[in-house]
Structure formats: structure tokens, C-alpha cells
Design a protein around this motif. Structure first.
Motif, mmCIF file in Angstrom:
data_model
loop_
_atom_site.group_PDB
_atom_site.id
_atom_site.type_symbol
_atom_site.label_atom_id
_atom_site.label_comp_id
_atom_site.label_asym_id
_atom_site.label_seq_id
_atom_site.Cartn_x
_atom_site.Cartn_y
_atom_site.Cartn_z
ATOM 1 N N GLY A 293 -25.186 7.207 -14.609
ATOM 2 C CA GLY A 293 -23.968 7.685 -15.252
ATOM 3 C C GLY A 293 -23.083 8.526 -14.348
ATOM 4 O O GLY A 293 -22.074 9.075 -14.806
ATOM 5 N N LEU A 294 -23.418 8.627 -13.068
ATOM 6 C CA LEU A 294 -22.592 9.382 -12.132
ATOM 7 C C LEU A 294 -21.432 8.536 -11.623
ATOM 8 O O LEU A 294 -21.533 7.308 -11.559
ATOM 9 N N GLU A 295 -20.318 9.190 -11.276
ATOM 10 C CA GLU A 295 -19.169 8.480 -10.717
ATOM 11 C C GLU A 295 -18.868 9.049 -9.339
ATOM 12 O O GLU A 295 -19.013 10.243 -9.097
ATOM 13 N N LEU A 296 -18.444 8.161 -8.420
ATOM 14 C CA LEU A 296 -18.244 8.576 -7.036
ATOM 15 C C LEU A 296 -17.246 7.632 -6.375
ATOM 16 O O LEU A 296 -17.323 6.415 -6.547
ATOM 17 N N ALA A 297 -16.307 8.202 -5.621
ATOM 18 C CA ALA A 297 -15.297 7.387 -4.938
ATOM 19 C C ALA A 297 -15.876 6.704 -3.705
ATOM 20 O O ALA A 297 -15.588 5.530 -3.432
ATOM 21 N N THR A 298 -16.672 7.423 -2.927
ATOM 22 C CA THR A 298 -17.291 6.860 -1.727
ATOM 23 C C THR A 298 -18.625 7.537 -1.475
ATOM 24 O O THR A 298 -18.802 8.736 -1.736
ATOM 25 N N PHE A 299 -19.565 6.777 -0.944
ATOM 26 C CA PHE A 299 -20.905 7.282 -0.665
ATOM 27 C C PHE A 299 -21.056 7.677 0.812
ATOM 28 O O PHE A 299 -22.143 8.032 1.250
#
Length: 354
Positions: A293-299
Motif C-alpha cells: 500500500g505504499l506509494e513512491l515516485a522512484t526507487f
């Protein structure tokens, strides 16, 4: 070839005083029968893992490496205490049978745990475990699911609030690994200056706090020999703590060598993530984010951190070899692996939009 993970002869310079170990164990585990034999498992470059075989039971012994080690590193009692607290809520942890702080026995702390008899997916899957592409994907997802499940454990309910500092984990890791790498540099090593500076400049705030394994890989899981999709064990809890889940995932992906990686990275592969059906690193991140359920633009930050941390671990091990504290020839080329990881980090930094 057996599909089960097998131990072999004990390596030179890593033998145990078997008589003293046997005397101690029969005091704390009086049901042990007969004489004991010992073998050593081939995996791992940090803590040492031995198979102790009695007439009526097999046990696993874990001890620190030989030679000079950092005072805070390789804390066997901490590791075994974490395992005992975590097992009731995360049943893939082996049961600890004994822990010893009496240095008259072996000259160090150690602990003994139950043996999970099963398949450990090392560099190559056993030929007898014939998985097609669909099967391989299913296994891959199951392994990732166990990491997600760990990150969702209620650490307060498990009584594990004290195993780490929690918040501020990202900064502590970047500062800590930068310092450890610098202290482990040898004359033939690389500096990582640019990578360290980039990580310190780009570090984000923690996305959360949970129990993290800190070394979660295919070769730290045990598969049911009768059903290789069933994960019956997760091993090596030495570096488990409270921290940021995405940092844990970054550590995992540092070892994730996929089929289209360059030959140098392929040479470093120690788990079967190259097989058809395995997720790519990008797919692993997408799947993990979807499940957690996490959101992230770039790893990018977490991937580069994972590679740098791996390089620091490798350089620490090489430092011990360089100074003669271990004679294990597996470590003789580790300085070249660290140099390669620096180049890999620099390439990712060059292409990053952070």
C-alpha cells in the motif's frame, strides 16, 4: 544430487572444539544421544553456520567469524533473542534451543537452533526441482510475500520495541554505512566519495517503521522439499531491527541479479533470480508497493543505497582477509566486487531524476 541443503567439511581455520561444545549441549539439552559430528554450511560470509548431528537430533550452531571483529557486530545473543520473540508471530523463524555466553566453551557467544530440513535456493536451483516459467514466478511472488508479511508484523505486540531505534532510520543507515565503509578501506580499495555524497544529499524521510530483516534473500529462505512453493523457514536474523521497509527492500534488490544484467553482475549472482519467470527488480518494486500500500515516485535512492551497503559489507569482509584475520580464499577478490558496485551506483546516479 540431493535437493536438500547440505553441509560439507569444516573450512580451514574455522574448526570447533567439539568436545567442549558437546559437553555444554548435553548439559542444557539432556535428551541428546550419542557422539556428535560436525559439518559446515557453505553459504554466508559473515556469521558461521554448522550442522551438529547427534544420533537422535540434528542441530544448527551459529557463531561469529574468527579474528578481530567490531564490538557491536555479530551479536549472537541479540540475534537469538529476536528470533525467540518473533517466532510466535512469524512462524518461519527457527526455534532457538540454547544460547551460550560462557566463553570457556568456544571463546565467543553462540546459539543453537532447530534445523529446518528443506531446499535453500542458492546460486542454482537443484536440478531435481524442475520449475517451469509459471512455477518460477509463483515461487518468486511467495518469497516477496513473506517479506511483506514480516513488515506487517505488529512489533509492539511481539515485544520487539527494543531491537532498534525506529524513526530516523534512513539517516542513521547512510551515516553508519558511510563510516563503516571508510574504516574498512584498504590500499587497493575505492573511495565511494561521489556515491556517499549523493546519498547524503538525496536521503528521504522514513516512510514508516517496522521489523526489517536487513538481509532478506532467496538463499535465506527454506523451501518445503515436498512442495517447493511452500516457504517453511526464514534464516539469518543477525541484522534484524526496526527500520524503514523500503530500505529493507533496497537491501534485497542489491542481490537481485536478473537475466539481462551485465556479465560482471552475473558473476556476483548467488541466488536464482536470473531464471525465466523471476520478476525483474522493477517488477519486484511494483509488486511490493502494491501489496504494502505504499506509494513512491522512484526507487532510485533505495536501490543505490542497497548497492552501497552491499559494497560496504563486502569491503569489511575483504578487510579481514587483507589483514590476515581469515584465510578463506572466497574473499580474495572481494575488493574488485566493491569497485564494480561503485561503478554500478555511479551509473544509476547519472541516470537518476532525483
Amino acid at each position: 544430487m540431493s535437493v536438500l541443503d547440505e553441509a560439507s567439511e569444516v573450512r580451514e581455520g574455522e574448526t570447533l572444539d567439539l568436545e567442549r561444545v558437546d559437553q555444554y549441549l548435553k548439559q542444557v539439552l539432556p535428551d541428546l544421544e550419542g557422539s556428535v559430528s560436525v559439518k559446515q554450511f557453505p553459504g554466508g560470509a559473515s556469521n558461521l553456520t554448522y550442522l551438529l548431528q547427534y544420533h537422535n537430533r540434528d542441530l544448527i550452531l551459529r557463531r561469529p567469524p574468527f579474528g578481530n571483529i567490531a564490538k557491536s557486530a555479530h551479536d549472537m545473543i541479540r540475534e537469538s533473542n529476536i528470533m525467540q520473540s518473533l517466532r510466535p508471530v512469524y512462524p518461519y523463524v527457527p526455534s532457538v534451543m540454547a544460547q551460550c555466553t560462557d566463553h570457556d566453551v568456544m571463546g565467543c557467544d553462540f546459539y543453537v537452533m532447530e534445523r529446518f530440513v528443506g531446499i535453500i535456493p542458492r546460486k542454482e536451483m537443484p536440478k531435481e526441482v524442475a520449475l517451469n516459467e509459471e512455477d518460477t514466478r509463483r515461487l518468486c511472488l511467495n518469497v516477496i510475500d513473506k517479506l511483506v508479511e514480516l513488515h506487517q508484523v505488529d512489533y509492539k505486540a511481539a515485544g520487539l520495541e527494543g531491537i532498534g531505534k525506529g524513526g530516523g532510520y534512513v539517516k542513521r543507515q547512510i551515516d553508519g554505512w558511510s563510516d563503516r565503509y571508510t574504516k574498512a578501506i584498504t590500499e587497493d580499495a575505492t573511495s565511494f566519495e561521489t556515491v556517499i555524497a549523493w546519498l547524503k544529499e538525496k536521503m528521504p524521510e522514513d516512510v514508516g517503521t517496522c521489523i526489517i530483516h536487513n538481509d532478506y534473500r532467496f538463499d535465506n529462505v527454506v523451501l518445503n522439499p515436498d512442495n517447493p512453493f511452500d516457504i517453511i523457514g526464514v534464516l539469518d536474523w543477525e541484522m534484524a531491527t526496526l527500520g524503514d521497509p523500503l530500505m529493507d527492500l533496497g537491501n534485497t534488490l542489491a542481490y537481485w541479479v536478473q537475466a539481462d544484467d551485465d556479465p560482471q553482475f552475473q558473476f556476483m549472482r548467488r541466488q536464482p533470480t536470473h531464471l525465466k519467470g523471476m520478476l525483474t527488480r522493477e517488477e519486484v518494486v511494483d509488486y511490493y508497493l502494491g501489496k504494502s500500500g505504499l506509494e513512491l515516485a522512484t526507487f532510485d535512492f533505495y536501490e543505490i543505497y542497497g548497492l552501497f551497503r552491499l559494497a560496504a559489507i563486502i569491503q569489511q569482509i575483504y578487510n579481514r582477509y587483507y589483514h590476515g584475520y581469515t584465510k578463506d580464499e572466497r574473499f580474495s577478490g572481494f575488493v574488485h566486487a566493491a569497485k564494480y558496485l561503485e561503478q554500478r551506483c555511479l551509473k544509476l546516479i547519472e541516470n537518476s531524476e532525483l
